[in-house]
Every structure is written in structure tokens, then in C-alpha cells.
Design a protein around this motif. Structure first.
Motif, short mmCIF file in Angstrom:
data_model
loop_
_atom_site.label_atom_id
_atom_site.label_comp_id
_atom_site.label_asym_id
_atom_site.label_seq_id
_atom_site.Cartn_x
_atom_site.Cartn_y
_atom_site.Cartn_z
N LEU A 109 0.87 -1.17 0.00
CA LEU A 109 0.00 0.00 0.00
C LEU A 109 0.90 1.22 0.00
CD1 LEU A 109 -2.75 1.49 0.36
CD2 LEU A 109 -2.45 1.19 2.82
N ALA A 110 0.97 1.89 -1.13
CA ALA A 110 1.76 3.13 -1.23
C ALA A 110 0.83 4.25 -0.78
CB ALA A 110 2.26 3.34 -2.65
N VAL A 111 1.03 4.74 0.44
CA VAL A 111 0.14 5.75 1.01
C VAL A 111 0.46 7.09 0.37
CG1 VAL A 111 -0.59 6.90 3.12
CG2 VAL A 111 -0.04 4.46 3.16
N LYS A 112 -0.57 7.68 -0.22
CA LYS A 112 -0.43 8.96 -0.89
C LYS A 112 -1.14 10.05 -0.10
CE LYS A 112 -0.20 6.79 -5.39
NZ LYS A 112 -0.66 6.80 -6.76
N ALA A 113 -0.86 11.29 -0.41
CA ALA A 113 -1.61 12.39 0.19
C ALA A 113 -3.07 12.21 -0.22
CB ALA A 113 -1.07 13.73 -0.31
N PRO A 114 -3.99 12.43 0.72
CA PRO A 114 -5.39 12.18 0.39
C PRO A 114 -5.90 13.08 -0.72
CG PRO A 114 -5.12 12.78 2.72
CD PRO A 114 -3.79 12.89 2.07
N GLY A 115 -6.74 12.49 -1.55
CA GLY A 115 -7.41 13.24 -2.61
C GLY A 115 -8.90 13.00 -2.49
N THR A 116 -9.65 13.52 -3.42
CA THR A 116 -11.09 13.32 -3.43
C THR A 116 -11.40 11.87 -3.75
OG1 THR A 116 -11.42 15.60 -4.14
CG2 THR A 116 -13.23 14.08 -4.52
N ASP A 117 -12.33 11.28 -3.02
CA ASP A 117 -12.72 9.88 -3.24
C ASP A 117 -14.19 9.72 -2.86
OD1 ASP A 117 -12.71 7.18 -3.78
OD2 ASP A 117 -11.65 6.63 -1.95
#
Length: 187
Positions: A109-117
């Protein structure tokens, strides 16, 4: 007034679902969820908490400074739950915008900065033969709690889902087969 103890409800059990936004949700309290909907899994014994808030502005009169009106300037409906079952679905909800990739039985799981989901969310609340279904056609996880890694408790993923309004202002739909919903207290 006659009181009706048989109309007292307890959320004995239930389930939480998520599906892509635009998925056609059931329009009653007992029809099966569509194949596109995924059961989030075990929820902590805190259950699901619905919150409704409204921001208001007071209009005060010059004479005596009394409040003569309140104007609603904003409102919000949220649902808070803690998932205690670790799964691809839960991890991707918790880490918005991130994806679990599994190859040969090993995952990353490559944790990314949160975006719209934004997605469809649904909750089933069951008390014996009484069912309540809450459908959020357009919702999003907008807050998450801390994950604590320790030896005497389950990993838990606290999620707060915010319900967004449709063109007509509807943020959620509630369905029930509970006869108490259609009756008024006796006088």
C-alpha cells in the motif's frame, strides 16, 4: 397518552457498505445490495453514529437585543464508524487515494496524500424483524482516527463519512419496514 414499549428500537446488528458513486442502491430496507457494493466487514461495538449539524446566524433586534430570527447558513450530515476488520476496502477508505496492489500473495500500500474519493455508502441497522437502511448516494471519508498498533486490541480504522447533497438537497435516504415508522403515538 399511551406509551408503546414495542416501538423502542435497538441497533442489535447491521452492516456498512461502500460502492462506486453512481451505483444504483436498493430502494427499500431489505433488498440485497448490488454486486458493486462491498461490505466493509466487522464494525466495533460502538456501532455507527449519525450526526446532523446546522450553522446558524442570529438576527438581533435593535430593541432590547433580543434574537428575532435564526438563519441557517450551512448544514452537515456525517456518519462515524470504526472498522475492526482489515481488508483492501478498509485500507483504501482509510488512506484516500491510495490503492493496495497484491502480486503473488504479497501486498503493498503506497500511502499517498489524500485526494477526493466520493462514493456511495450504505448502512443496514437491524433489530429483529425491523430494518433500517440508510443510503448516502454521494459521500466521502472526510476524517480518520489514529491507528494504534499494540498487542491487546484489534487494529481499528475510525472513519467519518460526510454526506453531500444532490441537486434537490437530499443528503441521505432512509428506508424501513418497521411498522413504528408509520404510526403516531397514541393519545
Amino acid at each position: 397518552m399511551t406509551l408503546n414499549a414495542s416501538a423502542v428500537r435497538v441497533a442489535i446488528t447491521g452492516a456498512a457498505y461502500v460502492a462506486p458513486r453512481g451505483t444504483t442502491a436498493p430502494t427499500d430496507s431489505t433488498t440485497a445490495w448490488p454486486a458493486a457494493a462491498t461490505d466493509i466487514g466487522w464494525i466495533s461495538d460502538d456501532g455507527i453514529t449519525e450526526s446532523n449539524s446546522a450553522d446558524t446566524s442570529e438576527i438581533k433586534a435593535w430593541q432590547g437585543g433580543q434574537t428575532v430570527r435564526k438563519v441557517v447558513s450551512g448544514s452537515e450530515m456525517t456518519f462515524k464508524l470504526t472498522a475492526i476488520e482489515t481488508s483492501k476496502t478498509v485500507l483504501e477508505l482509510y488512506h484516500k487515494g491510495s490503492k493496495v496492489i497484491t502480486t503473488s500473495g504479497k501486498s503493498v500500500l503506497a500511502v499517498k496524500a489524500p485526494g477526493t474519493d466520493r462514493r456511495l455508502f450504505g448502512f443496514d441497522v437491524i433489530d429483529g424483524d425491523s430494518h433500517i437502511r440508510i443510503v448516502i448516494p454521494d459521500g466521502e471519508v472526510t476524517e480518520t482516527g489514529d491507528i494504534t498498533y499494540k498487542g491487546d486490541s484489534a487494529l481499528s480504522y475510525e472513519l467519518t463519512v460526510t454526506a453531500y447533497p444532490s441537486a434537490d438537497g437530499t443528503v441521505a435516504l432512509k428506508y424501513s419496514d418497521d411498522p413504528a415508522w408509520g404510526s403516531a403515538p397514541e393519545k
